[in-house]
Design a protein around this motif. Sequence first.
Motif, short mmCIF file in Angstrom:
data_model
loop_
_atom_site.label_atom_id
_atom_site.label_comp_id
_atom_site.label_asym_id
_atom_site.label_seq_id
_atom_site.Cartn_x
_atom_site.Cartn_y
_atom_site.Cartn_z
N LEU A 99 -124.57 -15.92 -3.73
CA LEU A 99 -124.52 -16.59 -2.38
C LEU A 99 -123.09 -17.26 -2.28
N CYS A 100 -122.52 -17.52 -3.34
CA CYS A 100 -121.14 -18.25 -3.09
C CYS A 100 -120.03 -17.07 -2.83
N GLU A 101 -120.25 -15.88 -3.35
CA GLU A 101 -119.41 -14.70 -2.99
C GLU A 101 -119.85 -14.41 -1.34
N SER A 102 -121.01 -14.37 -0.93
CA SER A 102 -121.23 -14.05 0.56
C SER A 102 -120.49 -15.31 1.30
N VAL A 103 -120.52 -16.44 0.90
CA VAL A 103 -119.66 -17.53 1.62
C VAL A 103 -118.23 -16.91 1.80
N LEU A 104 -117.72 -16.67 0.47
CA LEU A 104 -116.23 -16.30 0.63
C LEU A 104 -115.90 -14.91 1.29
N ALA A 105 -116.95 -14.12 1.34
CA ALA A 105 -116.73 -12.99 2.06
C ALA A 105 -116.37 -13.17 3.68
N ARG A 106 -117.12 -14.41 3.98
CA ARG A 106 -116.96 -14.77 5.46
C ARG A 106 -115.72 -15.95 5.77
N SER A 107 -115.54 -16.45 4.73
CA SER A 107 -114.51 -17.77 4.51
C SER A 107 -113.97 -17.69 3.31
N PRO A 108 -112.94 -17.05 3.19
CA PRO A 108 -112.36 -16.49 2.01
C PRO A 108 -111.57 -17.82 1.47
N ASP A 109 -111.20 -18.62 2.66
CA ASP A 109 -110.67 -19.97 2.20
C ASP A 109 -111.35 -21.34 1.87
N SER A 110 -112.77 -21.12 1.80
CA SER A 110 -113.42 -22.14 1.57
C SER A 110 -113.40 -22.63 0.01
N LEU A 111 -112.88 -23.83 0.10
CA LEU A 111 -112.41 -24.49 -1.53
C LEU A 111 -113.74 -24.95 -2.03
N HIS A 112 -114.79 -25.18 -1.18
CA HIS A 112 -116.05 -25.65 -1.82
C HIS A 112 -116.60 -24.59 -2.52
N ALA A 113 -116.74 -23.41 -1.88
CA ALA A 113 -117.20 -22.03 -2.37
C ALA A 113 -116.53 -21.63 -3.36
N GLN A 114 -115.10 -21.78 -3.59
CA GLN A 114 -114.19 -21.50 -4.63
C GLN A 114 -114.54 -22.13 -5.95
N VAL A 115 -114.76 -23.66 -5.54
CA VAL A 115 -114.95 -24.54 -6.78
C VAL A 115 -116.28 -24.11 -7.54
N GLN A 116 -117.32 -23.87 -6.67
CA GLN A 116 -118.58 -23.80 -7.07
C GLN A 116 -118.75 -22.34 -7.72
N LEU A 117 -117.94 -21.39 -7.22
CA LEU A 117 -117.85 -19.97 -8.12
C LEU A 117 -117.07 -20.09 -9.32
N GLY A 118 -116.00 -20.97 -9.28
CA GLY A 118 -115.29 -21.11 -10.63
C GLY A 118 -116.29 -21.81 -11.64
N GLU A 119 -117.03 -22.81 -11.38
CA GLU A 119 -117.96 -23.42 -12.22
C GLU A 119 -118.92 -22.23 -12.65
N ILE A 120 -119.64 -21.52 -11.77
CA ILE A 120 -120.56 -20.48 -12.23
C ILE A 120 -119.86 -19.31 -13.31
N LEU A 121 -118.85 -19.02 -12.93
CA LEU A 121 -118.15 -18.12 -13.85
C LEU A 121 -117.78 -18.86 -15.30
N ILE A 122 -117.47 -20.13 -15.46
CA ILE A 122 -117.55 -20.67 -16.52
C ILE A 122 -118.73 -20.48 -17.40
N TYR A 123 -119.91 -20.90 -16.33
CA TYR A 123 -121.06 -20.79 -17.01
C TYR A 123 -121.55 -19.39 -17.51
N ARG A 124 -121.15 -18.55 -16.84
CA ARG A 124 -121.59 -17.06 -17.22
C ARG A 124 -120.52 -16.44 -18.26
N GLY A 125 -119.68 -17.48 -18.77
CA GLY A 125 -118.73 -16.88 -19.66
C GLY A 125 -117.60 -16.35 -19.52
#
Length: 131
Positions: A68-94
């Motif tokens: 879902l975060c990546e789908s938002v970034l595909a439409r809005s690559p500058d979305s800081l909100h989506a980037q933060v959320q994706l960063g958090e997910i990546l950390i959780y996923r190792g």
Amino acid sequence: MSVLPTPSDDELRAVLEAGFLLRDVMRYAEAATVFQGVAALRPDLELPVLGLASVLIRQGDLARAQELCESVLARSPDSLHAQVQLGEILIYRGARGEGEERLRSVIAEGGDSPHAVTAQALLDTLTALTE
């Protein structure tokens, strides 16, 4: 021509706030329904999609949340909100390095925005937990 009336921004804001409150009290199914409904009404908005991703994070469905975060970034690559959320997910996923890099990028780009503050808090928490 739509049969349904278009909700005002204030009405959408109230509904989204209800979704986040439902998420915060662990009523995940209801929160997901709220976010999915707003996303159906307003597919142009990123917040309901990211709200749903936040529900999925709490439920442990990190792969779907990441999609879902990546789908938002595909439409809005500058979305800081989506980037933060994706960063958090990546950390959780190792993928700590990639997640930290994304969070640092948000801090650099976001100045004193709430998203940059959140990114810094996540990095600070991660540091404190691993010392």
